[in-house]
Design a protein around this motif. Structure first.
Motif, PDB file in Angstrom:
ATOM      1  N   CYS A 393       0.845  -1.195   0.000  1.00  0.00           N
ATOM      2  CA  CYS A 393       0.000   0.000   0.000  1.00  0.00           C
ATOM      3  C   CYS A 393       0.887   1.253   0.000  1.00  0.00           C
ATOM      4  CB  CYS A 393      -0.929   0.006   1.216  1.00  0.00           C
ATOM      5  SG  CYS A 393      -0.084  -0.018   2.805  1.00  0.00           S
ATOM      6  N   ASP A 394       0.241   2.404  -0.154  1.00  0.00           N
ATOM      7  CA  ASP A 394       1.020   3.642  -0.255  1.00  0.00           C
ATOM      8  C   ASP A 394       0.971   4.473   1.024  1.00  0.00           C
ATOM      9  OD1 ASP A 394      -1.541   4.603  -0.277  1.00  0.00           O
ATOM     10  OD2 ASP A 394      -1.395   5.632  -2.219  1.00  0.00           O
ATOM     11  N   GLY A 395       0.537   3.886   2.138  1.00  0.00           N
ATOM     12  CA  GLY A 395       0.493   4.648   3.387  1.00  0.00           C
ATOM     13  C   GLY A 395       0.011   3.796   4.544  1.00  0.00           C
ATOM     14  N   ASP A 396      -0.472   4.477   5.562  1.00  0.00           N
ATOM     15  CA  ASP A 396      -0.982   3.798   6.762  1.00  0.00           C
ATOM     16  C   ASP A 396      -2.295   3.096   6.419  1.00  0.00           C
ATOM     17  OD1 ASP A 396      -2.045   3.074   9.193  1.00  0.00           O
ATOM     18  OD2 ASP A 396      -1.572   4.965  10.190  1.00  0.00           O
ATOM     19  N   PRO A 397      -2.374   1.774   6.570  1.00  0.00           N
ATOM     20  CA  PRO A 397      -3.618   1.076   6.191  1.00  0.00           C
ATOM     21  C   PRO A 397      -4.813   1.453   7.049  1.00  0.00           C
ATOM     22  CG  PRO A 397      -2.100  -0.424   7.310  1.00  0.00           C
ATOM     23  CD  PRO A 397      -1.344   0.840   7.060  1.00  0.00           C
ATOM     24  N   PHE A 398      -4.563   2.099   8.210  1.00  0.00           N
ATOM     25  CA  PHE A 398      -5.681   2.529   9.058  1.00  0.00           C
ATOM     26  C   PHE A 398      -6.319   3.824   8.537  1.00  0.00           C
ATOM     27  CE2 PHE A 398      -3.850   0.349  13.134  1.00  0.00           C
ATOM     28  CZ  PHE A 398      -4.107  -0.883  12.557  1.00  0.00           C
ATOM     29  N   GLU A 399      -5.655   4.474   7.563  1.00  0.00           N
ATOM     30  CA  GLU A 399      -6.177   5.719   6.993  1.00  0.00           C
ATOM     31  C   GLU A 399      -7.011   5.415   5.748  1.00  0.00           C
ATOM     32  OE1 GLU A 399      -5.865   8.716   8.166  1.00  0.00           O
ATOM     33  OE2 GLU A 399      -4.302   8.501   9.701  1.00  0.00           O
ATOM     34  N   THR A 400      -8.173   6.061   5.636  1.00  0.00           N
ATOM     35  CA  THR A 400      -9.062   5.773   4.502  1.00  0.00           C
ATOM     36  C   THR A 400      -8.484   6.239   3.167  1.00  0.00           C
ATOM     37  OG1 THR A 400     -10.221   7.841   4.950  1.00  0.00           O
ATOM     38  CG2 THR A 400     -11.157   5.851   5.904  1.00  0.00           C
ATOM     39  N   LYS A 401      -7.560   7.199   3.192  1.00  0.00           N
ATOM     40  CA  LYS A 401      -6.990   7.700   1.935  1.00  0.00           C
ATOM     41  C   LYS A 401      -5.946   6.746   1.357  1.00  0.00           C
ATOM     42  CE  LYS A 401      -3.281  10.378   4.117  1.00  0.00           C
ATOM     43  NZ  LYS A 401      -2.702  11.735   4.327  1.00  0.00           N
ATOM     44  N   THR A 402      -5.488   5.782   2.136  1.00  0.00           N
ATOM     45  CA  THR A 402      -4.445   4.860   1.677  1.00  0.00           C
ATOM     46  C   THR A 402      -4.980   3.932   0.591  1.00  0.00           C
ATOM     47  OG1 THR A 402      -3.293   4.930   3.793  1.00  0.00           O
ATOM     48  CG2 THR A 402      -2.912   2.992   2.416  1.00  0.00           C
ATOM     49  N   GLN A 403      -4.164   3.759  -0.443  1.00  0.00           N
ATOM     50  CA  GLN A 403      -4.535   2.898  -1.559  1.00  0.00           C
ATOM     51  C   GLN A 403      -3.776   1.575  -1.478  1.00  0.00           C
ATOM     52  OE1 GLN A 403      -6.844   3.830  -4.154  1.00  0.00           O
ATOM     53  NE2 GLN A 403      -7.250   5.351  -2.565  1.00  0.00           N
ATOM     54  N   ILE A 404      -4.499   0.478  -1.661  1.00  0.00           N
ATOM     55  CA  ILE A 404      -3.874  -0.842  -1.703  1.00  0.00           C
ATOM     56  C   ILE A 404      -3.446  -1.096  -3.145  1.00  0.00           C
ATOM     57  CG2 ILE A 404      -4.136  -3.288  -1.175  1.00  0.00           C
ATOM     58  CD1 ILE A 404      -4.483  -1.449   1.257  1.00  0.00           C
ATOM     59  N   LYS A 405      -2.155  -1.364  -3.341  1.00  0.00           N
ATOM     60  CA  LYS A 405      -1.608  -1.507  -4.690  1.00  0.00           C
ATOM     61  C   LYS A 405      -1.549  -2.962  -5.163  1.00  0.00           C
ATOM     62  CE  LYS A 405      -0.691   2.892  -5.129  1.00  0.00           C
ATOM     63  NZ  LYS A 405      -1.423   3.722  -6.132  1.00  0.00           N
ATOM     64  N   ASN A 406      -1.187  -3.858  -4.248  1.00  0.00           N
ATOM     65  CA  ASN A 406      -1.068  -5.274  -4.588  1.00  0.00           C
ATOM     66  C   ASN A 406      -1.488  -6.127  -3.399  1.00  0.00           C
ATOM     67  OD1 ASN A 406       0.146  -6.155  -7.271  1.00  0.00           O
ATOM     68  ND2 ASN A 406       1.520  -4.461  -6.727  1.00  0.00           N
TER      69      ASN A 406
END
Length: 437
Positions: A393-406
């Motif tokens: 992912c591109d950030g903190d997975p607890f944040e809604t703005k984070t995108q899951i990439k793979n």
């Protein structure tokens, strides 16, 4: 004859077109050797690795670290600026057991009968359930599929969210579910008198104790006859591993008074493997749960308080309060009503925002459930030798703005496609647009 040949040809063309159309909407996972490079790796159990590499081969994690040799032929995925986490585990779902809430024919999590522990969720899981890809593209790789209903509604199963059969998806844990008799009213709609409520609870407890005593007797006969004299009794056969301490009993209980009653019941009956689930008022009796050394699966976190005079944020703070008291806490989403199990990281995030240690919250959806379910040697962290269940992912997975990439499940690179992404893509750029020409 020519007409028949023409019809056959047209039918074949139509079927081919249909097949290709379906394939186009259902991209497959990819299995192989992968090297995820230049990432920040949150191993959960062995700290954080900066600018590290994870190598996946034959479904397992074969290397993790800063100076890792990339195998020849591996597909390299540059994760510069990205993070790698172990796949999240949702320990309270009906994933694969329900499709359309309003259609009873598609709901398979609640069977008829109050004593049916022999009804196994694993045999009912639909690998093609719509909610499964919706959940896994959010980084949740594993889920506990839990039946619900009356006293013993069935046996729950831990599943990985990829596979074409339930056996392929099985992640190595099953536990018998018990709905502990509720001592109070079921809600504002419950118009029974106090006497009627008490009588119903007494009868339910009596029924529970009768069943348990019967299971103990069945175990004794089975042991004395080396399994030859107990006879065919599927309910007791399903409970016998629990009596023997070979299988976990998952007890759903929520009011504080009932939690205390469960702790007393477990001690009296000498039940060896127990996990409390729900536990919405566990914070009121956290010290007693900690003293009993019984882990809890709590949630959903994003709920209203159980009592009108409680603080508005009590449900958000409950997991953290229990953890601080020394309780081993697992967080679940419990989004059975709307199938939004993808919200699991936000349940954990709210627990952090209202007092839970962030590291403990991450463990509560990764390694802690793996430990409690007895599969910590396979999943729950990023370590060499474990099953390759992880996400990028591109950030903190607890944040809604984070995108899951793979997302990888058992070494398979998952297609990042679900019904929701298809709808997003369909309506993002409408052609023709909404204007009337």
């Amino acid at each position: 004859m020519k007409k028949i040949q023409l019809f056959t040809g047209l039918l074949s063309a139509l079927l081919c077109a249909l097949v290709f159309h379906i394939d186009a909407q259902n991209p497959k996972g990819k299995f192989g050797t992968f090297a995820l490079t230049n990432a920040t790796i949150e191993t959960v159990t062995k700290g954080t690795i900066r600018n590290g590499t994870v190598v996946i081969s034959n479904g397992k994690i074969t290397a993790v670290g800063e100076n890792v040799s990339i195998p020849q032929g591996a597909e390299t995925i540059d994760c510069k600026g990205l993070y790698i986490y172990p796949g999240m585990i949702d320990s309270g779902t009906n994933l694969g057991l329900s499709e359309v809430g309003s259609d009873a024919r598609t709901r398979d999590f609640s069977e008829i009968g109050d004593i049916i522990p022999q009804m196994k969720a694993l045999t009912a899981v639909n690998p093609n359930a719509t909610a499964i890809p919706v959940t896994r593209v959010s980084g949740i790789t594993t889920a506990l599929a839990v039946p619900s209903g009356d006293l013993f509604p069935g046996t729950a199963a831990l599943i990985n969210l990829h596979g074409y059969t339930p056996d392929q998806m099985f992640a190595g844990f099953e536990g018998v579910v018990m709905e502990f008799p509720r001592s109070g009213r079921r809600g504002f709609f419950d118009r029974r008198t106090d006497e009627e409520v008490k009588k119903a609870n007494d009868n339910a407890l009596k029924r529970l104790n009768e069943i348990w005593d019967r299971a103990v007797q069945y175990h004794k006969v089975d042991s004395a006859t080396n399994g030859k004299g107990a006879g065919y009794y599927p309910e007791m056969q399903a409970l016998m591993p629990v009596v023997r301490g070979e299988r976990t009993l998952l007890i759903e209980v929520n009011p504080a008074k009932d939690i205390q009653a469960v702790l007393k019941w477990v001690k009296e009956k000498k039940v060896k493997k127990v996990v409390l689930t729900g536990v919405s008022e566990g914070w009121r009796v956290a010290d007693e749960i900690a003293k009993a050394k019984i882990p809890v699966i709590t949630g959903g976190i994003l709920e209203l308080p159980t009592r009108e005079y409680d603080r508005y944020d009590q449900s958000y703070a409950s997991a953290g309060q229990m953890a601080k008291a020394g309780v081993k806490v697992i967080i679940r989403s419990a989004e059975n009503g709307n199938q939004n199990f993808r919200n699991l990281p936000y349940h954990a995030g709210f627990a952090v925002a209202y007092g839970m240690d962030k590291t403990e919250a991450l463990k509560a959806i990764t390694i802690t459930p793996a430990e409690v379910f007895g599969v910590a040697d396979k999943i729950g962290s990023i370590e060499v030798g474990k099953v390759a269940n992880l996400f990028v992912c591109d950030g903190d997975p607890f944040e809604t703005k984070t995108q899951i990439k793979n997302v990888f499940i058992a070494g398979w690179q998952m297609p990042m496609v679900s019904r929701q992404t298809l709808l997003y893509d369909e309506f993002l750029k409408r052609d023709p647009g909404v204007n009337k020409n």
